[in-house]
Design a protein around this motif. Structure first.
Motif, PDB file in Angstrom:
ATOM      1  N   TRP A   1     -17.010  -1.484 122.625  1.00 12.80           N
ATOM      2  CA  TRP A   1     -15.624  -1.961 122.570  1.00 12.80           C
ATOM      3  C   TRP A   1     -14.788  -1.477 123.743  1.00 12.80           C
ATOM      4  O   TRP A   1     -13.673  -1.957 123.955  1.00 12.80           O
ATOM      5  CB  TRP A   1     -14.979  -1.512 121.253  1.00 12.80           C
ATOM      6  CG  TRP A   1     -15.836  -1.823 120.068  1.00 12.80           C
ATOM      7  CD1 TRP A   1     -16.461  -0.940 119.257  1.00 12.80           C
ATOM      8  CD2 TRP A   1     -16.196  -3.121 119.585  1.00 12.80           C
ATOM      9  NE1 TRP A   1     -17.197  -1.589 118.292  1.00 12.80           N
ATOM     10  CE2 TRP A   1     -17.041  -2.941 118.466  1.00 12.80           C
ATOM     11  CE3 TRP A   1     -15.885  -4.428 119.982  1.00 12.80           C
ATOM     12  CZ2 TRP A   1     -17.579  -4.018 117.744  1.00 12.80           C
ATOM     13  CZ3 TRP A   1     -16.419  -5.492 119.260  1.00 12.80           C
ATOM     14  CH2 TRP A   1     -17.251  -5.275 118.166  1.00 12.80           C
TER      15      TRP A   1
ATOM     16  N   ARG B   1     -13.402  -1.529 112.206  1.00 18.57           N
ATOM     17  CA  ARG B   1     -13.492  -2.744 111.396  1.00 18.57           C
ATOM     18  C   ARG B   1     -13.016  -3.942 112.202  1.00 18.57           C
ATOM     19  O   ARG B   1     -12.229  -3.789 113.146  1.00 18.57           O
ATOM     20  CB  ARG B   1     -12.654  -2.590 110.122  1.00 18.57           C
ATOM     21  CG  ARG B   1     -13.176  -1.536 109.160  1.00 18.57           C
ATOM     22  CD  ARG B   1     -12.332  -1.434 107.907  1.00 18.57           C
ATOM     23  NE  ARG B   1     -13.000  -0.601 106.898  1.00 18.57           N
ATOM     24  CZ  ARG B   1     -12.900   0.725 106.872  1.00 18.57           C
ATOM     25  NH1 ARG B   1     -12.164   1.350 107.782  1.00 18.57           N
ATOM     26  NH2 ARG B   1     -13.549   1.407 105.928  1.00 18.57           N
ATOM     27  N   PRO B   2     -13.479  -5.145 111.852  1.00 20.49           N
ATOM     28  CA  PRO B   2     -12.996  -6.344 112.547  1.00 20.49           C
ATOM     29  C   PRO B   2     -11.474  -6.370 112.601  1.00 20.49           C
ATOM     30  O   PRO B   2     -10.785  -6.001 111.648  1.00 20.49           O
ATOM     31  CB  PRO B   2     -13.572  -7.486 111.713  1.00 20.49           C
ATOM     32  CG  PRO B   2     -14.838  -6.913 111.150  1.00 20.49           C
ATOM     33  CD  PRO B   2     -14.510  -5.469 110.846  1.00 20.49           C
ATOM     34  N   ASP B   3     -10.977  -6.795 113.767  1.00 21.97           N
ATOM     35  CA  ASP B   3      -9.554  -6.911 114.102  1.00 21.97           C
ATOM     36  C   ASP B   3      -8.931  -5.597 114.553  1.00 21.97           C
ATOM     37  O   ASP B   3      -7.759  -5.588 114.969  1.00 21.97           O
ATOM     38  CB  ASP B   3      -8.731  -7.494 112.949  1.00 21.97           C
ATOM     39  CG  ASP B   3      -9.187  -8.899 112.564  1.00 21.97           C
ATOM     40  OD1 ASP B   3      -9.585  -9.647 113.481  1.00 21.97           O
ATOM     41  OD2 ASP B   3      -9.159  -9.230 111.366  1.00 21.97           O
ATOM     42  N   ASP B   4      -9.673  -4.463 114.518  1.00 18.40           N
ATOM     43  CA  ASP B   4      -9.129  -3.233 115.090  1.00 18.40           C
ATOM     44  C   ASP B   4      -8.951  -3.407 116.593  1.00 18.40           C
ATOM     45  O   ASP B   4      -9.852  -3.915 117.287  1.00 18.40           O
ATOM     46  CB  ASP B   4     -10.075  -2.049 114.835  1.00 18.40           C
ATOM     47  CG  ASP B   4      -9.955  -1.480 113.435  1.00 18.40           C
ATOM     48  OD1 ASP B   4      -8.965  -1.812 112.753  1.00 18.40           O
ATOM     49  OD2 ASP B   4     -10.851  -0.703 113.032  1.00 18.40           O
ATOM     50  N   GLU B   5      -7.796  -2.984 117.108  1.00 17.10           N
ATOM     51  CA  GLU B   5      -7.530  -2.989 118.551  1.00 17.10           C
ATOM     52  C   GLU B   5      -7.844  -1.594 119.087  1.00 17.10           C
ATOM     53  O   GLU B   5      -7.235  -0.605 118.659  1.00 17.10           O
ATOM     54  CB  GLU B   5      -6.069  -3.350 118.832  1.00 17.10           C
ATOM     55  CG  GLU B   5      -5.667  -4.744 118.361  1.00 17.10           C
ATOM     56  CD  GLU B   5      -6.046  -5.819 119.364  1.00 17.10           C
ATOM     57  OE1 GLU B   5      -6.547  -5.463 120.461  1.00 17.10           O
ATOM     58  OE2 GLU B   5      -5.839  -7.009 119.055  1.00 17.10           O
TER      59      GLU B   5
ATOM     60  N   ASP C   1     -11.635  -7.012 123.913  1.00 12.41           N
ATOM     61  CA  ASP C   1     -11.561  -7.825 122.698  1.00 12.41           C
ATOM     62  C   ASP C   1     -11.353  -6.896 121.513  1.00 12.41           C
ATOM     63  O   ASP C   1     -11.811  -5.742 121.531  1.00 12.41           O
ATOM     64  CB  ASP C   1     -12.843  -8.630 122.488  1.00 12.41           C
ATOM     65  CG  ASP C   1     -13.106  -9.616 123.621  1.00 12.41           C
ATOM     66  OD1 ASP C   1     -12.404 -10.638 123.672  1.00 12.41           O
ATOM     67  OD2 ASP C   1     -14.011  -9.343 124.428  1.00 12.41           O
ATOM     68  N   PRO C   2     -10.697  -7.373 120.479  1.00  7.38           N
ATOM     69  CA  PRO C   2     -10.666  -6.588 119.243  1.00  7.38           C
ATOM     70  C   PRO C   2     -12.076  -6.471 118.679  1.00  7.38           C
ATOM     71  O   PRO C   2     -12.974  -7.247 119.008  1.00  7.38           O
ATOM     72  CB  PRO C   2      -9.768  -7.422 118.309  1.00  7.38           C
ATOM     73  CG  PRO C   2      -9.084  -8.419 119.184  1.00  7.38           C
ATOM     74  CD  PRO C   2      -9.966  -8.650 120.353  1.00  7.38           C
ATOM     75  N   VAL C   3     -12.270  -5.485 117.825  1.00 10.57           N
ATOM     76  CA  VAL C   3     -13.527  -5.421 117.071  1.00 10.57           C
ATOM     77  C   VAL C   3     -13.674  -6.742 116.320  1.00 10.57           C
ATOM     78  O   VAL C   3     -12.717  -7.221 115.697  1.00 10.57           O
ATOM     79  CB  VAL C   3     -13.501  -4.235 116.090  1.00 10.57           C
ATOM     80  CG1 VAL C   3     -14.787  -4.189 115.263  1.00 10.57           C
ATOM     81  CG2 VAL C   3     -13.304  -2.920 116.852  1.00 10.57           C
ATOM     82  N   ASN C   4     -14.855  -7.372 116.422  1.00 12.88           N
ATOM     83  CA  ASN C   4     -14.984  -8.711 115.847  1.00 12.88           C
ATOM     84  C   ASN C   4     -16.382  -8.949 115.293  1.00 12.88           C
ATOM     85  O   ASN C   4     -17.371  -8.345 115.743  1.00 12.88           O
ATOM     86  CB  ASN C   4     -14.630  -9.787 116.882  1.00 12.88           C
ATOM     87  CG  ASN C   4     -15.546  -9.754 118.090  1.00 12.88           C
ATOM     88  OD1 ASN C   4     -16.625 -10.322 118.068  1.00 12.88           O
ATOM     89  ND2 ASN C   4     -15.127  -9.048 119.144  1.00 12.88           N
ATOM     90  N   ALA C   5     -16.452  -9.833 114.318  1.00 11.20           N
ATOM     91  CA  ALA C   5     -17.698 -10.109 113.603  1.00 11.20           C
ATOM     92  C   ALA C   5     -18.784 -10.708 114.485  1.00 11.20           C
ATOM     93  O   ALA C   5     -19.961 -10.352 114.339  1.00 11.20           O
ATOM     94  CB  ALA C   5     -17.421 -11.016 112.400  1.00 11.20           C
ATOM     95  N   PRO C   6     -18.454 -11.648 115.414  1.00 15.29           N
ATOM     96  CA  PRO C   6     -19.546 -12.205 116.236  1.00 15.29           C
ATOM     97  C   PRO C   6     -20.280 -11.154 117.058  1.00 15.29           C
ATOM     98  O   PRO C   6     -21.512 -11.167 117.138  1.00 15.29           O
ATOM     99  CB  PRO C   6     -18.818 -13.222 117.124  1.00 15.29           C
ATOM    100  CG  PRO C   6     -17.635 -13.649 116.327  1.00 15.29           C
ATOM    101  CD  PRO C   6     -17.198 -12.404 115.616  1.00 15.29           C
TER     102      PRO C   6
END
Length: 303
Positions: free
Chosen positions: A62, A106-110, A26-31
């Motif tokens: 991650w 950060r969120p959305d980083d792949e 998963d991408p880096v994400n807030a949840p």
């Protein structure tokens, strides 16, 4: 295969890949960041809001592949583990990890990563057994830029042969206390009662300490009691026991006292005045002993 030959073969795997071109599931994400912070009790404001970053210690999170693993897992790592298995090192335990942080995630980083077998130790002897430490290094990247490095070390080992646990010491049984131990074997705690003055006594004695009469009969303890005093045994260790454990002087509802173990509650929660209830525990094919359960720990059906 001798130790020298095995060590040479193991060392040949150093520098070879353990995972190639891995990608985060998963991408880096807030949840996930929120769940991590809640679990860790970390309320740092840097991990929330529109400019949030991921906690640095989440670096490995991650890259983890879950139960299915990663498609990028490299064959040399599988071969190394198989070689250790054939050498008798069939057990594994994680020992430690080290992380280096280069830039925040950060969120959305792949996330992408590559893992290399960094080192394989010579044969080591530990309390768990004899085996080899295997260290892997994972370089974590975002858009080709290094974000951090994660070193992970395991011990692949042959479990040590453990001696059978020694039996507990046997009680000294003689003509004066044989009836007590016979009762214990039938899960009955028998208290002597003077036939002349009805004074109860425990432990058993050949005569009444109140009036001197040698005549007696018995009554069965109901099983209720309280901790009158106690100690926690740490040292010296004895092979048949697992310290620390609580040894208590228990005051029975009948008014006499007996020394025994308090079980069913952590040793550091035993307190003077704690209600306890009689139980019987079998330690081996011959030995049954009376013990006392903390009442709060007793469930339905406890004797």
């Amino acid at each position: 295969m001798g130790d020298d030959e095995l060590h040479a073969r193991l060392k040949a795997y150093e520098g070879r890949p353990a995972a190639v071109a891995g990608t985060g599931r998963d991408p880096v994400n807030a949840p996930m960041i929120r769940h991590w912070c809640e679990a860790m009790g970390d309320r740092n404001p840097a991990y929330t809001g529109p400019d949030a970053i991921a906690p640095p210690t989440m670096l490995q999170a991650w890259t983890m592949g879950g139960l299915g693993g990663h498609a990028g897992r490299a064959r040399p790592y599988e071969e190394l583990l198989a070689l250790l298995d054939r050498a008798g090192c069939t057990s594994v335990v994680a020992t430690d990890c080290e992380q280096e942080y280069v830039r925040p995630l950060r969120p959305d980083d792949e996330v992408t990563f590559d893992t290399v077998i960094e080192s394989v130790s010579e044969r080591k002897t530990t309390k768990l057994g004899t085996g080899h430490f295997v260290t892997t290094r994972t370089d974590v990247r975002v858009d080709g830029e290094l974000a951090g490095t994660h070193r992970f070390r395991i011990l692949k080992y042959a479990p040590a042969h453990r001696k059978p646990k020694e039996r507990r010491p046997r009680p000294v049984v003689n003509r004066d206390n044989a009836g007590f131990w016979e009762g214990v074997s039938r899960h009955r705690l028998l208290i002597q009662r003077c036939a002349a003055c009805a004074t109860l006594r425990l432990p058993w004695l050949p005569g009444c300490h109140a009036c001197g009469s040698p005549d007696w009969d018995t009554v069965e303890a109901g099983g209720e009691g309280t901790v009158f005093s106690y100690v926690v045994m740490h040292h010296p260790p004895f092979p048949a026991f697992d310290p620390p454990y609580a040894v208590a002087l228990v005051q029975l509802a009948e008014g006499v006292r007996i020394v025994s173990n308090v079980v069913g509650v952590p040793y550091d929660e035993v307190r003077v005045g704690m209600p306890v209830r009689l139980d019987f525990r079998r330690y081996d094919e011959e030995l049954v002993l009376p013990v006392f359960q903390g009442v709060a720990a007793c469930g339905p059906g406890t004797s």
